[in-house]
Every structure is written in structure tokens, then in C-alpha cells.
Design an enzyme around this catalytic site. Sequence first.
Site, mmCIF file in Angstrom:
data_model
loop_
_atom_site.group_PDB
_atom_site.id
_atom_site.type_symbol
_atom_site.label_atom_id
_atom_site.label_comp_id
_atom_site.label_asym_id
_atom_site.label_seq_id
_atom_site.Cartn_x
_atom_site.Cartn_y
_atom_site.Cartn_z
ATOM 1 N N CYS A 5 92.182 31.885 -16.415
ATOM 2 C CA CYS A 5 92.889 32.003 -17.714
ATOM 3 C C CYS A 5 94.176 32.814 -17.481
ATOM 4 C CB CYS A 5 92.199 32.598 -18.724
ATOM 5 S SG CYS A 5 90.672 31.709 -18.912
ATOM 6 N N GLY A 34 95.935 27.801 -16.736
ATOM 7 C CA GLY A 34 94.948 27.049 -17.764
ATOM 8 C C GLY A 34 95.765 25.985 -18.320
ATOM 9 N N ASN A 108 90.902 37.171 -19.372
ATOM 10 C CA ASN A 108 90.973 36.348 -18.277
ATOM 11 C C ASN A 108 89.767 37.184 -17.479
ATOM 12 O OD1 ASN A 108 93.164 36.685 -15.330
ATOM 13 N ND2 ASN A 108 91.520 35.238 -15.975
ATOM 14 N N GLY A 109 88.950 36.569 -17.184
ATOM 15 C CA GLY A 109 87.904 36.969 -16.373
ATOM 16 C C GLY A 109 86.605 36.418 -16.440
ATOM 17 N N TYR A 251 96.399 31.003 -3.387
ATOM 18 C CA TYR A 251 96.474 29.700 -4.114
ATOM 19 C C TYR A 251 96.952 30.098 -5.456
ATOM 20 C CZ TYR A 251 95.009 25.734 -6.757
ATOM 21 O OH TYR A 251 95.093 24.554 -7.636
HETATM 22 P P1 AMP Z 1 88.914 20.568 -1.949
HETATM 23 O O1 AMP Z 1 89.449 19.344 -1.925
HETATM 24 O O2 AMP Z 1 87.434 20.730 -2.429
HETATM 25 O O3 AMP Z 1 88.685 21.167 -0.334
HETATM 26 O O4 AMP Z 1 89.817 21.508 -2.562
HETATM 27 C C1 AMP Z 1 90.884 22.346 -1.764
HETATM 28 C C2 AMP Z 1 92.141 21.858 -2.489
HETATM 29 O O5 AMP Z 1 92.354 22.041 -3.710
HETATM 30 C C3 AMP Z 1 93.377 22.694 -1.736
HETATM 31 O O6 AMP Z 1 94.182 21.753 -1.657
HETATM 32 C C4 AMP Z 1 94.077 23.496 -2.650
HETATM 33 O O7 AMP Z 1 95.023 23.671 -3.014
HETATM 34 C C5 AMP Z 1 93.055 22.957 -4.216
HETATM 35 N N1 AMP Z 1 92.417 24.384 -4.800
HETATM 36 C C6 AMP Z 1 91.921 25.371 -4.184
HETATM 37 N N2 AMP Z 1 91.340 26.214 -5.151
HETATM 38 C C7 AMP Z 1 91.157 25.386 -6.314
HETATM 39 C C8 AMP Z 1 90.771 25.525 -7.565
HETATM 40 N N3 AMP Z 1 90.247 26.869 -8.096
HETATM 41 N N4 AMP Z 1 91.335 25.064 -8.490
HETATM 42 C C9 AMP Z 1 91.861 23.695 -8.307
HETATM 43 N N5 AMP Z 1 92.351 23.662 -6.895
HETATM 44 C C10 AMP Z 1 92.089 24.411 -5.937
#
Ligand code: AMP
Length: 466
Positions: A5, A34, A108-109, A251
Site C-alpha cells: 500500500c 495499490g 502500509n505493511g 521492483y
Molecule cells: P512471475 O510471472 O510470477 O514470474 O512474476 C514476475 C514478473 O512480475 C516480473 O516481470 C515482475 O516485474 C513482476 N512482479 C514481481 N513482483 C511482483 C509483485 N509483487 N506484484 C506484481 N508484479 C510483480
Amino acid sequence: MQDKCGIVGAYSHNKSHNISREIYYGLYALQHRGQESAGISAHNGKEMRTYRGMGLVCDVFNNGNIEGLEGNVGIGHVRYSTTGKSQIQNSQPFISKFDMGSIAIAHNGDIINSMELRRELEEEGRKFLSSTDSEVICHLLTKEYSKTQDMVESIKNVSQKLIGSYSLVLLVNDDLMVVRDPIGIKPLSLGEREGTTIVASETVAFDVVGANYVRDVEPGEILVINDEIKSFKIPRNPGTPRAHCMFEYVYFARPDSILDGRVVYNVRKNIGKYLCKEHPVDADVVMPVPDSAITAAIGYSRASGIPYGEGLIKNRYIGRTFIMPTQEERETSVKLKMNPIRSELEGKSIVLVDDSIVRGTTSKSLVKVLREAGVKEIHLRIGSPPIISPCYYGIAMATKKELIAADQAVEEIRKTLGVDSLGYLSIESLVKCIGIEGDNLCLGCLTGDYPTELPANLDEYESCRC
Ligand code: AMP
């Protein structure tokens, strides 16, 4: 996958200034943290008013309509929740009455032991309106206040009970109070603009309202902001290291934010540079998985001398929340999200840079798309070390069994994804890129070593209730 968040709090010394406008813009700048719900609480010196709704900030506030939220002090929140809990009751700020008036809280947390704490409170007869851990914090604070009659003392006492991550903004009548957990897992910064004090999850919220970044709220710091700013400390064991979340840098945060004194953009450029040092390869072009890996890809390209190029175009109107229930739909969703430019890809050997691999769905689908577009060789470079363990502090990436790196070695993952080579950044290099000593970072999802106790019953634990 769930995100975390975003929070904002602001106080204007000019009592006739309406601070909700700044809070609205601040939330807009934090929209990436979010997209499920948004809300603002403001106090006008007489009463507290709150408006919350489901959806994006601009939709909830109808393109900037903050009527009814006039006041010189307020707080705001954007939320991402798990499927099924995306309900208005769980949106924030969470509001409650207590002995001394009204309290609003934006969090947030993730509080790991919130279920036990909630059970205890329910046994005492306290009623809950939502399923958030933020409401648990609110009950604990008001309960403590009835004993101490002092909100700062109450925050100190409650923090001794909380296990997990929490950056909080509280509106306690017309005082703005700010809390960052003692190990600083979530970011929280302090900014200023002529007579206005503002706090936010990320400094981009300051830029948008013309405020200057002053400093970070210290881990374990409590700020009471009214016509002056008073700082207090949550007691903690001397020498306890900090535990800033590494994933914010990799990220989550916007690249134009400064987190704990580090410019995220520079960290990501370094990530690209170190990826190139650790996993060099001869190729025609370096390409990012847009948008989150763009900066790391630029870093890789500069360090290697291989030209940077675009091979995938992202549909900007699909948010991070675009998650489909079946594998087939997930693969279609990647196609909707990213479209290849065949003329840039055909017959080329590419270095494809992404920030992370969680389940592997994105990489696997992209590899298919790129192969269909005629790419000759794909050398996948990942800007984080393998994610082997879940996050219990608010980035609910996946369960352990869903994480592709939890039980597969790099070579196995390479084969599963169907790429010609695969290189992850090492933990050692990641720590160097961030520029914060490893002891002061939370690397739990990379190592399985967490900076706090974990709940005894992990199965019962549900993540991301912020
Ligand atoms: P996956 O397809 O499950 O391997 O997710 C990796 C991809 O999702 C990468 O391209 C990241 O940019 C993105 N990503 C990584 N962590 C998150 C997150 N917590 N929420 C949404 N997207 C994410």
C-alpha cells in the site's frame, strides 16, 4: 501476486488551507503501490471527515473532487488487497471513535501476529468491522489510550506487541502522527513546502506537490506533527539492525523515488551494470521487459556496449493488478500486456532483462511470444537473486511451492523457461547496488532468514492485509 500500500499524511500551518488537494495528488503519485481502493481523512479543526472508495485514485475522487474533505490536516491511503478481500470495509483510512475523539489510520505493511492479537481483542468483546490488521492496530491503540491517556505512550506500548512491518500515518483529532516500525521494513519519508509538512511512502509524492524531501522517518521513530514537529523513539534493543525491503529497490518503488537516501533509479542502473559484470554475453541488443526493468536494461547496455532497444511494447492501460485465474488466461494476459515488434526481433540474439522471476509465468509466456516473433537467441538476465521464500511483510508474491526458484536450480529454471542462457544477480552484488549493508536489509525472500519472528502457525497466516 499482491502489492503493498501507499500512504500520505500532510499538515498545513495555515488553518484555512485545504490540505486534501495535496493528499489527493500525493496518492496519485503513489498509485503504483495499490490500485484497489483509495481514501482520504481530513480534520477541519472541528470534525474529521473521511471518503473512501474502490478503484483508482482519480475514479474514487472523480478526477480531483475532494468536496467535503476540507481541512488543514489529513491522511490518505491507496490499497492493494488479495482476491476476495477487495471490499470497501477493508479500504483505508480506517476510522474509529475513542475516549478523546476520533482517530483515522492508514497503514502500509503487514502485521504477522495480527490474528492472535485480534482473537485476544475479540475475547475482550471488541467488535471488528473489517478483516484488516490496520483495524487491529486501531483497537490496540484506543485500548492502550484508555489506560495511558497519552497517544505517544500508547504507540510505544502497542509497538511492543506488533510483529511485522508498519509505516503508519494517524490522524488523532487534528494532530498528524507518523510511525515507522523499529526495523524500517517499509519506506517512509518526510517532506516540506512553505508551511506544510508532508510524509509519504515515497518521495515522488513530494515532487508532485512541489515539496522538498527533508529526510526519511527513522526506523522506530514517532512524529507528532501540528504547529511544531516532535520526534519520539520506540524503545528497542540497542544494536538491532534495520531491515529495509530489498524488493522496493528491485521492483516496487518508482525509479524516481529516493528511499532511505538512495535514488532508486541509480540502484537499478547499478543492477544492470553488475548483471553485465556477473553474466556477460555476446548479443545484438539489450531489451527490457517493460516497464519495471527499463533502468536495469539501460545499465546493462551501457556496461556491455551492446545497444539498447525495445522489442516489446507494453499496453499502459493494464495495471499491475491484471491477474487471471487460469494458466491459459495468464498467458493471454501477457499477450495483452506485451506485444512484440517483429522487425526489431527477427533473427536477433537478445539480452532480455527483467527485474525478478516469481512463478516464472511472465518469463515463460514472453519467451514464447519472442520465439514466435523470430528471435534467434534469448539470454535472460534477472535483476534480483532467485526468490526462494515468501514475503511475510506485505509483498505477497506467492506461496513457497509456487516460487519457481524454491526447488529448482538455475539450470533447471533455464530449461523450464526455454531460454539460451539465464543469469540472476547475486545477493552480494545486489547489496552493493543498493548501497546499504546487507545486515540492514530484509533479504528474507532470497535467503529464508527473516528479520522478525514468524508466526508459529504459518498455514493460518494470510499475507497482505495492509
Ligand atoms: P512471475 O510471472 O510470477 O514470474 O512474476 C514476475 C514478473 O512480475 C516480473 O516481470 C515482475 O516485474 C513482476 N512482479 C514481481 N513482483 C511482483 C509483485 N509483487 N506484484 C506484481 N508484479 C510483480
